[in-house]
Write a protein that holds these residues in place. Sequence first.
Motif, PDB file in Angstrom:
ATOM      1  N   GLN A 123     -13.236  24.963 -25.459  1.00  0.00           N
ATOM      2  CA  GLN A 123     -12.870  23.887 -24.536  1.00  0.00           C
ATOM      3  C   GLN A 123     -12.533  22.576 -25.245  1.00  0.00           C
ATOM      4  N   VAL A 124     -12.780  22.532 -26.542  1.00  0.00           N
ATOM      5  CA  VAL A 124     -12.708  21.263 -27.270  1.00  0.00           C
ATOM      6  C   VAL A 124     -11.307  20.671 -27.250  1.00  0.00           C
ATOM      7  N   ASP A 125     -10.283  21.489 -27.510  1.00  0.00           N
ATOM      8  CA  ASP A 125      -8.924  20.956 -27.591  1.00  0.00           C
ATOM      9  C   ASP A 125      -8.508  20.285 -26.286  1.00  0.00           C
ATOM     10  N   GLN A 126      -8.794  20.936 -25.153  1.00  0.00           N
ATOM     11  CA  GLN A 126      -8.411  20.379 -23.864  1.00  0.00           C
ATOM     12  C   GLN A 126      -9.166  19.084 -23.569  1.00  0.00           C
ATOM     13  N   VAL A 127     -10.471  19.069 -23.867  1.00  0.00           N
ATOM     14  CA  VAL A 127     -11.259  17.856 -23.636  1.00  0.00           C
ATOM     15  C   VAL A 127     -10.741  16.715 -24.501  1.00  0.00           C
ATOM     16  N   PHE A 128     -10.383  17.020 -25.741  1.00  0.00           N
ATOM     17  CA  PHE A 128      -9.861  15.972 -26.624  1.00  0.00           C
ATOM     18  C   PHE A 128      -8.576  15.376 -26.057  1.00  0.00           C
ATOM     19  N   LEU A 129      -7.670  16.236 -25.579  1.00  0.00           N
ATOM     20  CA  LEU A 129      -6.427  15.733 -25.009  1.00  0.00           C
ATOM     21  C   LEU A 129      -6.692  14.847 -23.799  1.00  0.00           C
ATOM     22  N   GLU A 130      -7.692  15.219 -23.006  1.00  0.00           N
ATOM     23  CA  GLU A 130      -7.993  14.460 -21.792  1.00  0.00           C
ATOM     24  C   GLU A 130      -8.715  13.144 -22.076  1.00  0.00           C
ATOM     25  N   THR A 131      -9.371  13.048 -23.207  1.00  0.00           N
ATOM     26  CA  THR A 131     -10.212  11.868 -23.484  1.00  0.00           C
ATOM     27  C   THR A 131      -9.789  11.108 -24.732  1.00  0.00           C
ATOM     28  N   LEU A 157      -8.557 -12.481 -26.007  1.00  0.00           N
ATOM     29  CA  LEU A 157      -8.599 -11.276 -26.835  1.00  0.00           C
ATOM     30  C   LEU A 157      -7.362 -11.160 -27.712  1.00  0.00           C
ATOM     31  N   ARG A 158      -7.576 -10.544 -28.878  1.00  0.00           N
ATOM     32  CA  ARG A 158      -6.458 -10.168 -29.737  1.00  0.00           C
ATOM     33  C   ARG A 158      -6.797  -8.837 -30.401  1.00  0.00           C
ATOM     34  N   LEU A 159      -5.898  -7.882 -30.287  1.00  0.00           N
ATOM     35  CA  LEU A 159      -6.090  -6.615 -30.993  1.00  0.00           C
ATOM     36  C   LEU A 159      -5.680  -6.808 -32.449  1.00  0.00           C
ATOM     37  N   ASP A 160      -6.566  -6.440 -33.367  1.00  0.00           N
ATOM     38  CA  ASP A 160      -6.262  -6.578 -34.793  1.00  0.00           C
ATOM     39  C   ASP A 160      -5.839  -5.256 -35.418  1.00  0.00           C
ATOM     40  N   LYS A 161      -6.589  -4.185 -35.139  1.00  0.00           N
ATOM     41  CA  LYS A 161      -6.242  -2.870 -35.686  1.00  0.00           C
ATOM     42  C   LYS A 161      -6.602  -1.792 -34.665  1.00  0.00           C
ATOM     43  N   LYS A 162      -5.867  -0.695 -34.746  1.00  0.00           N
ATOM     44  CA  LYS A 162      -6.184   0.453 -33.903  1.00  0.00           C
ATOM     45  C   LYS A 162      -6.219   1.697 -34.778  1.00  0.00           C
ATOM     46  N   PHE A 163      -7.253   2.510 -34.580  1.00  0.00           N
ATOM     47  CA  PHE A 163      -7.421   3.746 -35.331  1.00  0.00           C
ATOM     48  C   PHE A 163      -7.395   4.918 -34.342  1.00  0.00           C
ATOM     49  N   PRO A 164      -6.248   5.586 -34.213  1.00  0.00           N
ATOM     50  CA  PRO A 164      -6.150   6.698 -33.259  1.00  0.00           C
ATOM     51  C   PRO A 164      -7.156   7.802 -33.590  1.00  0.00           C
ATOM     52  N   ALA A 165      -7.765   8.345 -32.550  1.00  0.00           N
ATOM     53  CA  ALA A 165      -8.714   9.439 -32.741  1.00  0.00           C
ATOM     54  C   ALA A 165      -7.997  10.676 -33.264  1.00  0.00           C
ATOM     55  N   LYS A 166      -8.667  11.411 -34.142  1.00  0.00           N
ATOM     56  CA  LYS A 166      -8.108  12.640 -34.703  1.00  0.00           C
ATOM     57  C   LYS A 166      -9.051  13.803 -34.420  1.00  0.00           C
ATOM     58  N   LEU A 167      -8.466  14.942 -34.131  1.00  0.00           N
ATOM     59  CA  LEU A 167      -9.269  16.121 -33.846  1.00  0.00           C
ATOM     60  C   LEU A 167      -9.590  16.831 -35.158  1.00  0.00           C
ATOM     61  N   ASP A 168     -10.422  16.160 -35.973  1.00  0.00           N
ATOM     62  CA  ASP A 168     -10.862  16.774 -37.213  1.00  0.00           C
ATOM     63  C   ASP A 168     -12.154  17.546 -36.960  1.00  0.00           C
ATOM     64  N   GLU A 169     -12.761  18.075 -38.007  1.00  0.00           N
ATOM     65  CA  GLU A 169     -13.953  18.906 -37.835  1.00  0.00           C
ATOM     66  C   GLU A 169     -15.105  18.121 -37.231  1.00  0.00           C
ATOM     67  N   GLY A 170     -15.252  16.884 -37.664  1.00  0.00           N
ATOM     68  CA  GLY A 170     -16.322  16.060 -37.117  1.00  0.00           C
ATOM     69  C   GLY A 170     -16.138  15.811 -35.627  1.00  0.00           C
ATOM     70  N   MET A 171     -14.897  15.547 -35.194  1.00  0.00           N
ATOM     71  CA  MET A 171     -14.624  15.316 -33.782  1.00  0.00           C
ATOM     72  C   MET A 171     -14.834  16.595 -32.975  1.00  0.00           C
ATOM     73  N   ARG A 172     -14.458  17.732 -33.545  1.00  0.00           N
ATOM     74  CA  ARG A 172     -14.679  19.003 -32.849  1.00  0.00           C
ATOM     75  C   ARG A 172     -16.168  19.218 -32.573  1.00  0.00           C
ATOM     76  N   ARG A 182     -18.489  16.968 -32.433  1.00  0.00           N
ATOM     77  CA  ARG A 182     -18.987  15.957 -31.509  1.00  0.00           C
ATOM     78  C   ARG A 182     -18.676  16.326 -30.063  1.00  0.00           C
ATOM     79  N   ILE A 183     -17.427  16.723 -29.792  1.00  0.00           N
ATOM     80  CA  ILE A 183     -17.057  17.102 -28.425  1.00  0.00           C
ATOM     81  C   ILE A 183     -17.817  18.338 -27.989  1.00  0.00           C
ATOM     82  N   ARG A 184     -17.932  19.310 -28.903  1.00  0.00           N
ATOM     83  CA  ARG A 184     -18.713  20.506 -28.587  1.00  0.00           C
ATOM     84  C   ARG A 184     -20.140  20.146 -28.206  1.00  0.00           C
TER      85      ARG A 184
END
Length: 252
Positions: free
Chosen positions: A106-114, A204-219, A221-223
């Motif tokens: 289910q991890v891939d779908q949850v990642f796309l949704e969140t 407010l001012r946005l300085d940097k943004k770091f897009p989430a990546k579906l790496d092993e650690g993220m997998r 975490r979502i699991r």
Amino acid sequence: MDSQPWLKIGDRVLNLDDLPGLLERSGLMLPLMRRIVLESCLASVQVSSEEQSEFHRKFLADQGISSHEELTAWLNERGLDEEQASRNVVEALRIERFKNDRFLSQVDQVFLETKDSRDRVVYSMLRVASQPAAIELHTRLAEEDATFTDLCQEHSIGSERETGGLIGPIELSRLQPDIAEVLRISNPGKLWPPMQIADVWVVLRLDKKFPAKLDEGMRRRIRDELFDAWISQQCASLMSSYGSALKASDNI
């Protein structure tokens, strides 16, 4: 039917019928339900002796344990013996197997949704009590007459004054929803006009943004999030059943 004696402490005899109330008063009913759910879901999970040995080796390596003396010291620090520690490690392996079998698909779908809420940002913020003050400070920032650091230290009424207004990296999901939404649609460097949030005015001012990546650690975490949510749902169901049974017994 008479209640069955369970434990005697001094002159007091605890009966089995006393246990539910005692567990509730001690705040232990929910942990007990969680343990029941956990043991139930692990009942069908089998791991081989080879898998156990490999998991043991990895566990020792992760803990930096390379000798029997180091293992003994590690166990003593935690009040465990080798049998208890081995049992805990095997249970951890079985939990990992259950998580993977039940939730990894289910991890891939949850990642796309969140994904948007998992992006991390670094941003600058200052908070003041009035709109006129916020407008003045925003103008100074827009005209580069001052920096967030200078203005926060002098004017901000929030904790960001201690960091010169700089916050992060932090996930958008951890931010106040209005702030998260503004930063989500921002490009780095975007300075927003003052906005009111609750009883303060925010720049407010946005300085940097770091897009989430579906790496092993993220997998993982979502699991784990899916597993924890499932456990909580199962515990809630058990607690509801327990409450219904308790009410039914009171009406007999």
